[in-house]
Write a protein that holds these residues in place. Structure first.
Motif, mmCIF file in Angstrom:
data_model
loop_
_atom_site.group_PDB
_atom_site.id
_atom_site.type_symbol
_atom_site.label_atom_id
_atom_site.label_comp_id
_atom_site.label_asym_id
_atom_site.label_seq_id
_atom_site.Cartn_x
_atom_site.Cartn_y
_atom_site.Cartn_z
ATOM 1 N N ALA A 239 0.780 -1.235 0.000
ATOM 2 C CA ALA A 239 0.000 0.000 0.000
ATOM 3 C C ALA A 239 0.814 1.289 0.000
ATOM 4 O O ALA A 239 0.323 2.332 -0.441
ATOM 5 C CB ALA A 239 -0.952 0.005 1.206
ATOM 6 N N GLN A 240 2.039 1.262 0.501
ATOM 7 C CA GLN A 240 2.739 2.516 0.726
ATOM 8 C C GLN A 240 3.083 3.273 -0.560
ATOM 9 O O GLN A 240 3.012 4.501 -0.603
ATOM 10 C CB GLN A 240 4.002 2.274 1.550
ATOM 11 C CG GLN A 240 3.734 1.782 2.959
ATOM 12 C CD GLN A 240 2.791 2.685 3.721
ATOM 13 O OE1 GLN A 240 3.065 3.867 3.904
ATOM 14 N NE2 GLN A 240 1.670 2.136 4.164
ATOM 15 N N SER A 241 3.436 2.553 -1.607
ATOM 16 C CA SER A 241 3.704 3.226 -2.886
ATOM 17 C C SER A 241 2.446 3.896 -3.404
ATOM 18 O O SER A 241 2.488 5.016 -3.926
ATOM 19 C CB SER A 241 4.224 2.226 -3.923
ATOM 20 O OG SER A 241 5.512 1.781 -3.587
ATOM 21 N N LEU A 242 1.319 3.204 -3.265
ATOM 22 C CA LEU A 242 0.058 3.775 -3.731
ATOM 23 C C LEU A 242 -0.344 4.980 -2.882
ATOM 24 O O LEU A 242 -0.851 5.977 -3.402
ATOM 25 C CB LEU A 242 -1.031 2.708 -3.692
ATOM 26 C CG LEU A 242 -2.372 3.070 -4.338
ATOM 27 C CD1 LEU A 242 -2.182 3.493 -5.795
ATOM 28 C CD2 LEU A 242 -3.343 1.890 -4.246
ATOM 29 N N LEU A 243 -0.094 4.907 -1.562
ATOM 30 C CA LEU A 243 -0.375 6.046 -0.697
ATOM 31 C C LEU A 243 0.439 7.258 -1.134
ATOM 32 O O LEU A 243 -0.079 8.384 -1.193
ATOM 33 C CB LEU A 243 -0.063 5.693 0.761
ATOM 34 C CG LEU A 243 -0.205 6.816 1.790
ATOM 35 C CD1 LEU A 243 -1.624 7.389 1.803
ATOM 36 C CD2 LEU A 243 0.180 6.320 3.186
ATOM 37 N N LYS A 244 1.715 7.049 -1.465
ATOM 38 C CA LYS A 244 2.548 8.154 -1.937
ATOM 39 C C LYS A 244 2.026 8.687 -3.273
ATOM 40 O O LYS A 244 2.071 9.888 -3.532
ATOM 41 C CB LYS A 244 4.007 7.727 -2.071
ATOM 42 C CG LYS A 244 4.934 8.911 -2.406
ATOM 43 C CD LYS A 244 6.375 8.599 -2.123
ATOM 44 C CE LYS A 244 7.277 9.815 -2.400
ATOM 45 N NZ LYS A 244 6.986 10.960 -1.482
ATOM 46 N N PHE A 245 1.543 7.791 -4.106
ATOM 47 C CA PHE A 245 0.980 8.208 -5.391
ATOM 48 C C PHE A 245 -0.196 9.153 -5.182
ATOM 49 O O PHE A 245 -0.438 10.048 -5.994
ATOM 50 C CB PHE A 245 0.545 6.971 -6.175
ATOM 51 C CG PHE A 245 0.110 7.264 -7.575
ATOM 52 C CD1 PHE A 245 1.035 7.624 -8.545
ATOM 53 C CD2 PHE A 245 -1.227 7.186 -7.926
ATOM 54 C CE1 PHE A 245 0.635 7.897 -9.845
ATOM 55 C CE2 PHE A 245 -1.636 7.454 -9.220
ATOM 56 C CZ PHE A 245 -0.699 7.816 -10.189
ATOM 57 N N TYR A 246 -0.928 8.966 -4.086
ATOM 58 C CA TYR A 246 -2.058 9.843 -3.774
ATOM 59 C C TYR A 246 -1.638 11.094 -3.003
ATOM 60 O O TYR A 246 -2.489 11.874 -2.590
ATOM 61 C CB TYR A 246 -3.115 9.085 -2.972
ATOM 62 C CG TYR A 246 -4.051 8.268 -3.842
ATOM 63 C CD1 TYR A 246 -5.086 8.877 -4.543
ATOM 64 C CD2 TYR A 246 -3.900 6.898 -3.973
ATOM 65 C CE1 TYR A 246 -5.948 8.145 -5.338
ATOM 66 C CE2 TYR A 246 -4.751 6.150 -4.776
ATOM 67 C CZ TYR A 246 -5.774 6.789 -5.451
ATOM 68 O OH TYR A 246 -6.624 6.059 -6.253
ATOM 69 N N GLY A 247 -0.339 11.301 -2.812
ATOM 70 C CA GLY A 247 0.138 12.511 -2.156
ATOM 71 C C GLY A 247 0.522 12.333 -0.711
ATOM 72 O O GLY A 247 0.920 13.295 -0.050
ATOM 73 N N SER B 19 -10.309 -0.228 1.245
ATOM 74 C CA SER B 19 -11.290 -1.183 1.745
ATOM 75 C C SER B 19 -12.472 -1.274 0.787
ATOM 76 O O SER B 19 -12.987 -2.368 0.525
ATOM 77 C CB SER B 19 -11.764 -0.753 3.142
ATOM 78 O OG SER B 19 -12.675 -1.689 3.682
ATOM 79 N N ASP B 20 -12.903 -0.141 0.240
ATOM 80 C CA ASP B 20 -14.004 -0.146 -0.731
ATOM 81 C C ASP B 20 -13.656 -1.008 -1.940
ATOM 82 O O ASP B 20 -14.496 -1.763 -2.440
ATOM 83 C CB ASP B 20 -14.321 1.279 -1.186
ATOM 84 C CG ASP B 20 -15.097 2.077 -0.152
ATOM 85 O OD1 ASP B 20 -15.628 1.455 0.793
ATOM 86 O OD2 ASP B 20 -15.167 3.307 -0.284
ATOM 87 N N ARG C 206 -8.509 8.166 5.137
ATOM 88 C CA ARG C 206 -9.275 8.183 3.894
ATOM 89 C C ARG C 206 -8.713 7.172 2.897
ATOM 90 O O ARG C 206 -9.456 6.516 2.166
ATOM 91 C CB ARG C 206 -9.255 9.589 3.281
ATOM 92 C CG ARG C 206 -9.976 10.631 4.111
ATOM 93 C CD ARG C 206 -11.478 10.350 4.163
ATOM 94 N NE ARG C 206 -12.038 10.277 2.825
ATOM 95 C CZ ARG C 206 -12.954 9.377 2.448
ATOM 96 N NH1 ARG C 206 -13.407 8.481 3.321
ATOM 97 N NH2 ARG C 206 -13.415 9.368 1.220
ATOM 98 N N PHE C 207 -7.399 7.042 2.860
ATOM 99 C CA PHE C 207 -6.762 6.069 1.975
ATOM 100 C C PHE C 207 -7.181 4.650 2.354
ATOM 101 O O PHE C 207 -7.539 3.843 1.497
ATOM 102 C CB PHE C 207 -5.240 6.212 2.054
ATOM 103 C CG PHE C 207 -4.487 5.205 1.234
ATOM 104 C CD1 PHE C 207 -4.320 5.374 -0.136
ATOM 105 C CD2 PHE C 207 -3.943 4.075 1.832
ATOM 106 C CE1 PHE C 207 -3.631 4.437 -0.892
ATOM 107 C CE2 PHE C 207 -3.252 3.136 1.082
ATOM 108 C CZ PHE C 207 -3.090 3.324 -0.287
ATOM 109 N N THR C 208 -7.152 4.350 3.651
ATOM 110 C CA THR C 208 -7.542 3.029 4.133
ATOM 111 C C THR C 208 -8.984 2.721 3.768
ATOM 112 O O THR C 208 -9.306 1.608 3.329
ATOM 113 C CB THR C 208 -7.359 2.947 5.659
ATOM 114 O OG1 THR C 208 -5.974 3.134 5.978
ATOM 115 C CG2 THR C 208 -7.825 1.596 6.196
#
Length: 344
Positions: free
Chosen positions: A118-126, A298-299, A292-294
């Motif tokens: 998840a961490q790369s994707l979290l960074k992708f979202y800012g 989950s969605d 919000r990312f989590t």
């Protein structure tokens, strides 16, 4: 494909988004709950249990709601060598017992998997401002290694009952670790070709600014063939047209580089759902924040697991739009039902 046990009576299966359970917790005498129980076999998943765990002290109320709905547990089948499949098992399991088992045995695996991906994707979202890709990659490789060690330890515990499983799992985990590291390195190399400020990178915003397409344009698209309509816009843009992108590549549905195989349907749902979020089709907001990312991740998992059911009920309009679009393109037969009920 569902694999029900003998207690399943054949009623249409219905998966409930967490906001439906929340509705029943807040409105205990809502007639809609009885209607659902009578007409459908309500099902819940480990993702449901994970959301319940995040509610803290209120968790018991959600478990009670599931019990009152006579819900059954659905879990994607994983082989003895811990390989994910395209099948699911439906079984009668008391929600409280399932929750206890989840917290003791399943959550540690989920937690490691999430940290590993998840961490790369979290960074992708800012998110992860101030962290570069090397730091994040090291964390992900360490977390993924922990997951592989956990799998190896479980195989070692049962090697006397299943001779040879420890050797097979050892080979599998080494292959997975190698593939995961290679996939991270490849994605980082590609990202760095287009990034000036790695520490303050927000891929989603940069991407939308460059493409000049986002929610304003995409949210006006009406069914049918939502994804095909979206692709008709993107395939003419720089970066897609010049590189001869296909719609499958656009949706991230190509052969999985980590697992070296074609993606299963439920995995394709996750990928398509997340791509729709990235490009701005009824997107979730403020995803640079962990909470919000989590919730958004989950969605996506709810949409994926619900693809094994006959119906999916939700009150979240943005979730419904993205899920319907993904299901339609992928020919998922699950019907997505929007629930409109005035809260008591």
């Amino acid at each position: 494909m569902k694999t029900p046990n003998n207690n399943y009576d054949g009623k249409p299966t219905a998966y409930l988004d967490h906001n439906i359970l929340d509705l029943f917790v807040k409105n205990r005498d809502l007639p809609f709950a009885s209607e659902l129980r009578e007409k459908y076999q309500i099902i819940y998943s480990d993702e449901t249990l994970k959301e319940i765990k995040r509610t803290g002290d209120n968790g018991s109320q959600f478990l009670e709601a599931l019990e009152n709905l006579e819900a059954m547990h659905l879990r994607i089948f994983v082989t003895e060598s811990f390989k994910v499949t395209d099948r699911a098992i439906l079984k009668e399991l008391n929600p409280s017992d399932a929750f206890e088992d989840y917290c003791k045995n399943i959550e540690p695996i989920y937690e490691a998997m999430e940290k590993a991906t998840a961490q790369s994707l979290l960074k992708f979202y800012g998110g992860r401002t101030g962290s570069d890709f090397e730091e994040i990659n090291r964390e992900q490789i360490d977390s993924f290694g922990g997951l592989m060690n956990y799998i190896s330890d479980r195989a070692d515990e049962v090697k006397d009952l299943a001779p040879g499983i420890d050797t097979a799992v050892s080979a599998y985990t080494k292959e997975m670790q190698k593939s995961f590291s290679e996939a991270l390195a490849q994605s980082t190399t590609e990202l760095r070709k287009h990034i000036d400020d790695e520490l303050n990178y927000s891929g989603v915003q940069t991407y939308r600014n460059h493409i000049k397409v986002g929610p304003v344009q995409l949210n006006n698209i009406e069914p049918p063939k939502v994804i095909e309509q979206i692709w008709s816009i993107y395939k003419t843009l720089d970066g897609y047209r010049d590189n001869y992108f296909s719609i499958e590549q656009f949706l991230g549905l190509s052969k999985n580089p980590t697992y070296n195989r074609e993606m299963y349907l439920h995995e394709k749902v996750t990928s398509a759902y997340n791509v729709l979020n990235v490009i701005g089709y009824y997107p979730d907001s403020k995803m640079k924040h962990d909470r919000r990312f989590t919730a958004a991740m989950s969605d996506a998992r709810h949409a994926a697991i619900a693809s094994f059911s006959d119906f999916l009920f939700s009150r979240d309009a943005a979730f419904i739009h993205k899920t319907r679009a993904a299901y339609e393109y992928l020919n998922v037969k699950t019907q997505v039902i929007e629930v409109i009920v005035n809260d008591a």
